[in-house]
Write a protein that holds these residues in place. Sequence first.
Motif, mmCIF file in Angstrom:
data_model
loop_
_atom_site.group_PDB
_atom_site.id
_atom_site.type_symbol
_atom_site.label_atom_id
_atom_site.label_comp_id
_atom_site.label_asym_id
_atom_site.label_seq_id
_atom_site.Cartn_x
_atom_site.Cartn_y
_atom_site.Cartn_z
ATOM 1 N N UNK A 1 23.082 -13.332 19.581
ATOM 2 C CA UNK A 1 22.516 -14.115 20.685
ATOM 3 C C UNK A 1 23.450 -15.265 21.001
ATOM 4 N N UNK A 2 23.848 -15.385 22.242
ATOM 5 C CA UNK A 2 24.806 -16.403 22.625
ATOM 6 C C UNK A 2 24.245 -17.804 22.482
ATOM 7 N N UNK A 3 25.125 -18.779 22.304
ATOM 8 C CA UNK A 3 24.690 -20.160 22.103
ATOM 9 C C UNK A 3 24.004 -20.749 23.331
ATOM 10 N N UNK B 1 12.670 -19.629 25.883
ATOM 11 C CA UNK B 1 12.788 -18.276 26.412
ATOM 12 C C UNK B 1 11.699 -17.359 25.872
ATOM 13 N N UNK B 2 11.435 -17.429 24.576
ATOM 14 C CA UNK B 2 10.381 -16.602 23.987
ATOM 15 C C UNK B 2 9.035 -16.977 24.597
ATOM 16 N N UNK C 1 18.116 1.436 25.828
ATOM 17 C CA UNK C 1 17.917 0.029 26.174
ATOM 18 C C UNK C 1 18.626 -0.827 25.139
ATOM 19 N N UNK C 2 19.569 -1.619 25.570
ATOM 20 C CA UNK C 2 20.306 -2.477 24.645
ATOM 21 C C UNK C 2 19.469 -3.711 24.319
ATOM 22 N N UNK C 3 19.158 -3.883 23.051
ATOM 23 C CA UNK C 3 18.296 -4.990 22.641
ATOM 24 C C UNK C 3 18.881 -5.738 21.449
ATOM 25 N N UNK C 4 18.317 -6.899 21.200
ATOM 26 C CA UNK C 4 18.650 -7.692 20.024
ATOM 27 C C UNK C 4 17.353 -8.117 19.347
ATOM 28 N N UNK D 1 8.068 -13.688 12.227
ATOM 29 C CA UNK D 1 8.052 -13.064 13.549
ATOM 30 C C UNK D 1 9.361 -12.318 13.769
ATOM 31 N N UNK D 2 9.271 -11.212 14.471
ATOM 32 C CA UNK D 2 10.453 -10.446 14.846
ATOM 33 C C UNK D 2 10.276 -10.019 16.302
ATOM 34 N N UNK D 3 11.115 -10.552 17.185
ATOM 35 C CA UNK D 3 11.022 -10.262 18.611
ATOM 36 C C UNK D 3 12.177 -9.348 19.018
ATOM 37 N N UNK D 4 11.851 -8.209 19.615
ATOM 38 C CA UNK D 4 12.902 -7.349 20.171
ATOM 39 C C UNK D 4 13.088 -7.757 21.622
ATOM 40 N N UNK D 5 14.279 -8.237 21.964
ATOM 41 C CA UNK D 5 14.505 -8.823 23.281
ATOM 42 C C UNK D 5 15.684 -8.172 23.993
ATOM 43 N N UNK D 6 15.638 -8.286 25.308
ATOM 44 C CA UNK D 6 16.765 -7.893 26.148
ATOM 45 C C UNK D 6 17.397 -9.173 26.667
ATOM 46 N N UNK D 7 18.698 -9.274 26.495
ATOM 47 C CA UNK D 7 19.428 -10.477 26.893
ATOM 48 C C UNK D 7 19.940 -10.289 28.307
#
Length: 227
Positions: free
Chosen positions: A1-3, A10-11, A165-168, A187-193
Amino acid sequence: MGPHINLASNIFRSLASNPRPWVLTRTLASENPSDLHCEIRGTATFRAKETTGADGISETVYAEEGEMPSAAGNMAGLRWSRKYIWRLAPLSELSFASKTEEGEAEGQDEALSVWFAKPTKTSPGVENTVEADYVFHDLEFVDGSSDAAGSKNVPIPAPALDAGIETEIVLARGRHLCINDDYQTWYSFRVRNESSAIEVLAWASRHVVQGPKKNQDIVNMYTPGGV
């Protein structure tokens, strides 16, 4: 995840602005045989809430509901529901120990916390609402993002999504002491940047409760539901 990504805001904004329900699958386990040991299913939603009036504070109401399955014995068919307040506030609201002397936390521009909810006083004919009562825990975003189940920093992986789907993965943790009981949450969030913002596509939480009469493990998996 970029700085450039501000995790807390965002979450919060991704969850609060999503109108669709989440499909909730909860697995209950305990060393106490009198506690529930089963899997229950329901739905969870986030509903925007007016600001509290304090500068810079935003809130959203998390509400879940479902029905006990036949595996729950004589509790089968019993409906359950619960509400919490998720709060986004200035960074000064953070209370966890890893907060730096300068008042900053890694990957956070604002403080994200979960609060127990209590009913507000309303007039006859007015829809019942809730407000924050007292804090359950702050979310402390942590390093060690990984898709690998069993990683020492990932007690529970976020639900998988369709390939392509590219996720982090974004990880967070919290802690709540209730007299002699210790509630540790991950917590574990699967996100799209997407550029300077992220979208939560699926997420999970795990509560491990330990105390003189408690040794519970509660895992919640949230996957996208219909509109």
